[in-house]
Design a protein around this motif. Structure first.
Motif, PDB file in Angstrom:
ATOM      1  N   ILE A  72       0.835  -1.205   0.000  1.00 31.55           N
ATOM      2  CA  ILE A  72       0.000   0.000   0.000  1.00 31.55           C
ATOM      3  C   ILE A  72       0.868   1.252   0.000  1.00 31.55           C
ATOM      4  O   ILE A  72       0.588   2.217  -0.725  1.00 31.55           O
ATOM      5  CB  ILE A  72      -0.970  -0.014   1.205  1.00 31.55           C
ATOM      6  N   ILE A  73       1.927   1.260   0.788  1.00 33.15           N
ATOM      7  CA  ILE A  73       2.801   2.436   0.866  1.00 33.15           C
ATOM      8  C   ILE A  73       3.499   2.683  -0.466  1.00 33.15           C
ATOM      9  O   ILE A  73       3.593   3.827  -0.936  1.00 33.15           O
ATOM     10  CB  ILE A  73       3.834   2.281   2.002  1.00 33.15           C
ATOM     11  N   LEU A  74       3.984   1.621  -1.109  1.00 33.48           N
ATOM     12  CA  LEU A  74       4.630   1.776  -2.417  1.00 33.48           C
ATOM     13  C   LEU A  74       3.640   2.288  -3.455  1.00 33.48           C
ATOM     14  O   LEU A  74       3.982   3.148  -4.278  1.00 33.48           O
ATOM     15  CB  LEU A  74       5.262   0.458  -2.862  1.00 33.48           C
ATOM     16  N   SER A  75       2.421   1.782  -3.416  1.00 38.32           N
ATOM     17  CA  SER A  75       1.385   2.271  -4.331  1.00 38.32           C
ATOM     18  C   SER A  75       1.102   3.749  -4.069  1.00 38.32           C
ATOM     19  O   SER A  75       0.952   4.535  -5.006  1.00 38.32           O
ATOM     20  CB  SER A  75       0.094   1.466  -4.156  1.00 38.32           C
ATOM     21  N   TYR A  76       1.060   4.124  -2.787  1.00 41.27           N
ATOM     22  CA  TYR A  76       0.853   5.525  -2.414  1.00 41.27           C
ATOM     23  C   TYR A  76       1.966   6.408  -2.977  1.00 41.27           C
ATOM     24  O   TYR A  76       1.700   7.468  -3.558  1.00 41.27           O
ATOM     25  CB  TYR A  76       0.789   5.653  -0.887  1.00 41.27           C
ATOM     26  N   LEU A  77       3.214   5.975  -2.809  1.00 36.66           N
ATOM     27  CA  LEU A  77       4.341   6.766  -3.310  1.00 36.66           C
ATOM     28  C   LEU A  77       4.250   6.951  -4.822  1.00 36.66           C
ATOM     29  O   LEU A  77       4.471   8.051  -5.339  1.00 36.66           O
ATOM     30  CB  LEU A  77       5.669   6.107  -2.928  1.00 36.66           C
ATOM     31  N   TYR A  78       3.925   5.886  -5.523  1.00 34.72           N
ATOM     32  CA  TYR A  78       3.801   5.968  -6.979  1.00 34.72           C
ATOM     33  C   TYR A  78       2.697   6.953  -7.371  1.00 34.72           C
ATOM     34  O   TYR A  78       2.897   7.817  -8.233  1.00 34.72           O
ATOM     35  CB  TYR A  78       3.538   4.583  -7.569  1.00 34.72           C
ATOM     36  N   GLN A  79       1.538   6.824  -6.733  1.00 35.03           N
ATOM     37  CA  GLN A  79       0.424   7.726  -7.026  1.00 35.03           C
ATOM     38  C   GLN A  79       0.803   9.170  -6.713  1.00 35.03           C
ATOM     39  O   GLN A  79       0.485  10.086  -7.481  1.00 35.03           O
ATOM     40  CB  GLN A  79      -0.805   7.334  -6.207  1.00 35.03           C
ATOM     41  N   SER A  80       1.493   9.350  -5.614  1.00 40.26           N
ATOM     42  CA  SER A  80       1.905  10.694  -5.211  1.00 40.26           C
ATOM     43  C   SER A  80       2.896  11.291  -6.208  1.00 40.26           C
ATOM     44  O   SER A  80       2.769  12.445  -6.609  1.00 40.26           O
ATOM     45  CB  SER A  80       2.521  10.628  -3.819  1.00 40.26           C
ATOM     46  N   PHE A  81       3.890  10.510  -6.623  1.00 41.76           N
ATOM     47  CA  PHE A  81       4.883  10.994  -7.581  1.00 41.76           C
ATOM     48  C   PHE A  81       4.235  11.348  -8.919  1.00 41.76           C
ATOM     49  O   PHE A  81       4.670  12.256  -9.602  1.00 41.76           O
ATOM     50  CB  PHE A  81       5.982   9.962  -7.802  1.00 41.76           C
ATOM     51  N   GLY A  83       1.229  12.452  -9.218  1.00 42.50           N
ATOM     52  CA  GLY A  83       0.234  13.500  -9.011  1.00 42.50           C
ATOM     53  C   GLY A  83      -1.184  12.983  -9.105  1.00 42.50           C
ATOM     54  O   GLY A  83      -2.115  13.745  -9.383  1.00 42.50           O
ATOM     55  N   GLU A  84      -1.366  11.698  -8.866  1.00 45.35           N
ATOM     56  CA  GLU A  84      -2.691  11.087  -8.963  1.00 45.35           C
ATOM     57  C   GLU A  84      -3.429  11.181  -7.629  1.00 45.35           C
ATOM     58  O   GLU A  84      -2.842  11.443  -6.586  1.00 45.35           O
ATOM     59  CB  GLU A  84      -2.558   9.607  -9.352  1.00 45.35           C
TER      60      GLU A  84
END
Length: 117
Positions: A72-81, A83-84
């Protein structure tokens, strides 16, 4: 040993080589999470998604020993990077983190450094 592997891209090959051994789910999750994070730092989407896919095949119970679910954290980082919009599961996971860190679980100390990186 796994407590001392790091996120520096020059160590990626060494960390990946450890996956060749017979590992517990917890150790495999730790290694794959670190490789995924390195791929994210290098913005290597293919390598990142390969590790996320492998992590997604793990049983939910395999993540119970972590203070935060690395998938979940890795998915969050990807989404954040990118801009999603951030998924609700990631927001909940991050909101629960302060409560988990207050527990007297010895795993918290070992995982805190990795999580903060």
């Amino acid at each position: 040993m796994l407590n001392y592997t790091c996120f520096q891209p020059e160590n990626e090959a060494n960390v990946a080589k450890l996956l060749d051994f017979e590992l517990s789910d917890q150790h495999e999750i730790i290694l794959r999470s670190k490789i995924a994070f390195i791929a994210l730092l290098k913005w290597d989407k293919e390598a990142f998604f390969d590790q996320l896919e492998a992590l997604s095949y793990k049983r939910p119970e395999a993540y119970a020993c972590f203070i935060a679910n690395p998938l979940i954290i890795l998915s969050y980082l990807y989404q954040s990077f990118r801009g999603e919009r951030i998924e609700q599961s990631a927001a909940r996971e991050l909101n629960e983190l302060p409560h988990r860190m207050q527990s007297e679980n010895p795993l918290v100390t070992n995982q805190l450094f990795d999580f903060l990186i």
